[in-house]
Design a protein around this motif. Sequence first.
Motif, PDB file in Angstrom:
ATOM      1  N   PRO A 108     -21.538  -5.204 -15.167  1.00  0.00           N
ATOM      2  CA  PRO A 108     -20.425  -5.946 -14.554  1.00  0.00           C
ATOM      3  C   PRO A 108     -19.080  -5.651 -15.210  1.00  0.00           C
ATOM      4  O   PRO A 108     -18.050  -5.567 -14.537  1.00  0.00           O
ATOM      5  CB  PRO A 108     -20.848  -7.401 -14.759  1.00  0.00           C
ATOM      6  N   LEU A 109     -19.071  -5.471 -16.532  1.00  0.00           N
ATOM      7  CA  LEU A 109     -17.835  -5.144 -17.238  1.00  0.00           C
ATOM      8  C   LEU A 109     -17.304  -3.781 -16.799  1.00  0.00           C
ATOM      9  O   LEU A 109     -16.093  -3.595 -16.612  1.00  0.00           O
ATOM     10  CB  LEU A 109     -18.086  -5.162 -18.750  1.00  0.00           C
ATOM     11  N   TYR A 110     -18.214  -2.827 -16.635  1.00  0.00           N
ATOM     12  CA  TYR A 110     -17.828  -1.487 -16.180  1.00  0.00           C
ATOM     13  C   TYR A 110     -17.279  -1.551 -14.754  1.00  0.00           C
ATOM     14  O   TYR A 110     -16.288  -0.903 -14.420  1.00  0.00           O
ATOM     15  CB  TYR A 110     -19.036  -0.553 -16.248  1.00  0.00           C
ATOM     16  N   GLU A 111     -17.931  -2.353 -13.932  1.00  0.00           N
ATOM     17  CA  GLU A 111     -17.486  -2.502 -12.539  1.00  0.00           C
ATOM     18  C   GLU A 111     -16.066  -3.066 -12.483  1.00  0.00           C
ATOM     19  O   GLU A 111     -15.230  -2.613 -11.694  1.00  0.00           O
ATOM     20  CB  GLU A 111     -18.448  -3.401 -11.781  1.00  0.00           C
ATOM     21  N   ASN A 112     -15.784  -4.046 -13.332  1.00  0.00           N
ATOM     22  CA  ASN A 112     -14.433  -4.614 -13.384  1.00  0.00           C
ATOM     23  C   ASN A 112     -13.415  -3.570 -13.818  1.00  0.00           C
ATOM     24  O   ASN A 112     -12.278  -3.547 -13.321  1.00  0.00           O
ATOM     25  CB  ASN A 112     -14.401  -5.803 -14.347  1.00  0.00           C
ATOM     26  N   TRP A 113     -13.806  -2.688 -14.751  1.00  0.00           N
ATOM     27  CA  TRP A 113     -12.914  -1.610 -15.183  1.00  0.00           C
ATOM     28  C   TRP A 113     -12.611  -0.666 -14.025  1.00  0.00           C
ATOM     29  O   TRP A 113     -11.463  -0.260 -13.820  1.00  0.00           O
ATOM     30  CB  TRP A 113     -13.560  -0.855 -16.342  1.00  0.00           C
ATOM     31  N   LEU A 114     -13.635  -0.351 -13.240  1.00  0.00           N
ATOM     32  CA  LEU A 114     -13.437   0.539 -12.101  1.00  0.00           C
ATOM     33  C   LEU A 114     -12.464  -0.049 -11.077  1.00  0.00           C
ATOM     34  O   LEU A 114     -11.681   0.675 -10.452  1.00  0.00           O
ATOM     35  CB  LEU A 114     -14.773   0.826 -11.410  1.00  0.00           C
ATOM     36  N   LYS A 115     -12.511  -1.354 -10.920  1.00  0.00           N
ATOM     37  CA  LYS A 115     -11.667  -2.016  -9.919  1.00  0.00           C
ATOM     38  C   LYS A 115     -10.186  -1.909 -10.255  1.00  0.00           C
ATOM     39  O   LYS A 115      -9.328  -2.156  -9.392  1.00  0.00           O
ATOM     40  CB  LYS A 115     -12.061  -3.488  -9.798  1.00  0.00           C
ATOM     41  N   ALA A 116      -9.878  -1.526 -11.492  1.00  0.00           N
ATOM     42  CA  ALA A 116      -8.474  -1.370 -11.890  1.00  0.00           C
ATOM     43  C   ALA A 116      -7.858  -0.104 -11.314  1.00  0.00           C
ATOM     44  O   ALA A 116      -6.629   0.060 -11.336  1.00  0.00           O
ATOM     45  CB  ALA A 116      -8.354  -1.363 -13.405  1.00  0.00           C
ATOM     46  N   PHE A 117      -8.682   0.810 -10.775  1.00  0.00           N
ATOM     47  CA  PHE A 117      -8.183   2.066 -10.221  1.00  0.00           C
ATOM     48  C   PHE A 117      -7.865   1.892  -8.732  1.00  0.00           C
ATOM     49  O   PHE A 117      -8.489   1.063  -8.054  1.00  0.00           O
ATOM     50  CB  PHE A 117      -9.216   3.175 -10.410  1.00  0.00           C
ATOM     51  N   PRO A 118      -6.918   2.675  -8.214  1.00  0.00           N
ATOM     52  CA  PRO A 118      -6.547   2.550  -6.796  1.00  0.00           C
ATOM     53  C   PRO A 118      -7.731   2.758  -5.844  1.00  0.00           C
ATOM     54  O   PRO A 118      -7.821   2.086  -4.825  1.00  0.00           O
ATOM     55  CB  PRO A 118      -5.488   3.656  -6.616  1.00  0.00           C
ATOM     56  N   ASN A 119      -8.626   3.704  -6.201  1.00  0.00           N
ATOM     57  CA  ASN A 119      -9.802   3.944  -5.371  1.00  0.00           C
ATOM     58  C   ASN A 119     -11.041   3.970  -6.267  1.00  0.00           C
ATOM     59  O   ASN A 119     -11.427   5.031  -6.761  1.00  0.00           O
ATOM     60  CB  ASN A 119      -9.665   5.258  -4.598  1.00  0.00           C
ATOM     61  N   PRO A 120     -11.665   2.822  -6.476  1.00  0.00           N
ATOM     62  CA  PRO A 120     -12.807   2.747  -7.401  1.00  0.00           C
ATOM     63  C   PRO A 120     -13.955   3.680  -7.033  1.00  0.00           C
ATOM     64  O   PRO A 120     -14.594   4.248  -7.923  1.00  0.00           O
ATOM     65  CB  PRO A 120     -13.242   1.280  -7.302  1.00  0.00           C
ATOM     66  N   LYS A 121     -14.224   3.869  -5.752  1.00  0.00           N
ATOM     67  CA  LYS A 121     -15.332   4.738  -5.339  1.00  0.00           C
ATOM     68  C   LYS A 121     -15.078   6.177  -5.748  1.00  0.00           C
ATOM     69  O   LYS A 121     -15.992   6.879  -6.203  1.00  0.00           O
ATOM     70  CB  LYS A 121     -15.554   4.634  -3.831  1.00  0.00           C
ATOM     71  N   ASP A 122     -13.843   6.640  -5.576  1.00  0.00           N
ATOM     72  CA  ASP A 122     -13.507   8.007  -5.979  1.00  0.00           C
ATOM     73  C   ASP A 122     -13.610   8.170  -7.496  1.00  0.00           C
ATOM     74  O   ASP A 122     -14.080   9.198  -7.992  1.00  0.00           O
ATOM     75  CB  ASP A 122     -12.097   8.368  -5.514  1.00  0.00           C
ATOM     76  N   LYS A 123     -13.171   7.148  -8.235  1.00  0.00           N
ATOM     77  CA  LYS A 123     -13.248   7.201  -9.693  1.00  0.00           C
ATOM     78  C   LYS A 123     -14.702   7.227 -10.153  1.00  0.00           C
ATOM     79  O   LYS A 123     -15.062   7.995 -11.066  1.00  0.00           O
ATOM     80  CB  LYS A 123     -12.531   5.994 -10.307  1.00  0.00           C
ATOM     81  N   LEU A 124     -15.545   6.418  -9.517  1.00  0.00           N
ATOM     82  CA  LEU A 124     -16.965   6.398  -9.865  1.00  0.00           C
ATOM     83  C   LEU A 124     -17.599   7.756  -9.603  1.00  0.00           C
ATOM     84  O   LEU A 124     -18.368   8.271 -10.434  1.00  0.00           O
ATOM     85  CB  LEU A 124     -17.694   5.317  -9.072  1.00  0.00           C
ATOM     86  N   LYS A 125     -17.265   8.389  -8.472  1.00  0.00           N
ATOM     87  CA  LYS A 125     -17.821   9.712  -8.155  1.00  0.00           C
ATOM     88  C   LYS A 125     -17.348  10.758  -9.156  1.00  0.00           C
ATOM     89  O   LYS A 125     -18.110  11.632  -9.571  1.00  0.00           O
ATOM     90  CB  LYS A 125     -17.443  10.141  -6.743  1.00  0.00           C
ATOM     91  N   GLU A 126     -16.093  10.658  -9.556  1.00  0.00           N
ATOM     92  CA  GLU A 126     -15.563  11.591 -10.563  1.00  0.00           C
ATOM     93  C   GLU A 126     -16.379  11.509 -11.850  1.00  0.00           C
ATOM     94  O   GLU A 126     -16.672  12.526 -12.489  1.00  0.00           O
ATOM     95  CB  GLU A 126     -14.100  11.241 -10.838  1.00  0.00           C
ATOM     96  N   ILE A 127     -16.758  10.296 -12.229  1.00  0.00           N
ATOM     97  CA  ILE A 127     -17.540  10.090 -13.457  1.00  0.00           C
ATOM     98  C   ILE A 127     -18.968  10.574 -13.283  1.00  0.00           C
ATOM     99  O   ILE A 127     -19.495  11.325 -14.116  1.00  0.00           O
ATOM    100  CB  ILE A 127     -17.509   8.599 -13.855  1.00  0.00           C
ATOM    101  N   THR A 128     -19.618  10.156 -12.221  1.00  0.00           N
ATOM    102  CA  THR A 128     -21.029  10.503 -12.041  1.00  0.00           C
ATOM    103  C   THR A 128     -21.226  11.995 -11.822  1.00  0.00           C
ATOM    104  O   THR A 128     -22.269  12.542 -12.189  1.00  0.00           O
ATOM    105  CB  THR A 128     -21.655   9.715 -10.869  1.00  0.00           C
ATOM    106  N   ASP A 129     -20.236  12.674 -11.263  1.00  0.00           N
ATOM    107  CA  ASP A 129     -20.341  14.123 -11.086  1.00  0.00           C
ATOM    108  C   ASP A 129     -20.441  14.845 -12.435  1.00  0.00           C
ATOM    109  O   ASP A 129     -20.910  15.985 -12.498  1.00  0.00           O
ATOM    110  CB  ASP A 129     -19.131  14.661 -10.309  1.00  0.00           C
TER     111      ASP A 129
END
Length: 254
Positions: free
Chosen positions: A186-207
Amino acid sequence: MDLLLKNKVILISGGAKGIGAAISETLLQEGAIPVIIDPSEKEGQMILAKGKGLQIPIRLEKPEDSEKSVNQANAAFGRIDGLVNNAGANDSVGLENGNPAAFAQSVQKNLMHYYDLAHFALPHLKKSKGSIVNISSKTAITGQGGTSGYVAAKGAQLALTREWAAELLPFHIRVNAVIPAEVYTPLYENWLKAFPNPKDKLKEITDRIPLGNRMTTAEEIANMVVFLLSDKASHITGQHLFVDGGYTHLDRAL
């Protein structure tokens, strides 16, 4: 595999949320008795509704808090068989964006209770020939930028893991560290929400995560921690174990 943890009493700092919660729940599944040292009472009680355990709703800010927690756990169950040092947070106190006072405070809140809990639990761990697991972070190995206090604490945790493993050899107390990298909490998810496009940021990381191009789950961290607490890991001590899908060491080109 039966890890032979039934009725073993394990202290978990920060055991009500995120990785700590997954550790507490996995211990319950193995028949162990988790002692959740965490001020988040609602989350802790949800976990303990699934089995026998105890929550000590305290934030570990000074040595007396750790001493009180250890004493309360021992009073409740008459033994302590293991300790998981887990509580902490990446507070982004950097070299440029911080100051000496903020740095000292960051190190204090992310490191000192690791020592305090181990110190006060030691007499009980000697009796049980127990185990200590320190949760660190890949930032101690790779750096991150902008988070000097947190990284200093995480690096010290790895050094203390080896130091304690050496010091406690005569008592057959094993000490190891587990090092997560990118874990979806949940803490990581909240960090992602700080970005303009959380889904794109998550994909950048998981790639960039070699094994499966996905985040590590909290349950995968917990599985390693609980194994290390058990006698099935009876000849493992002083180790830094990475549960990160190869993120820290494998070539990103993979």
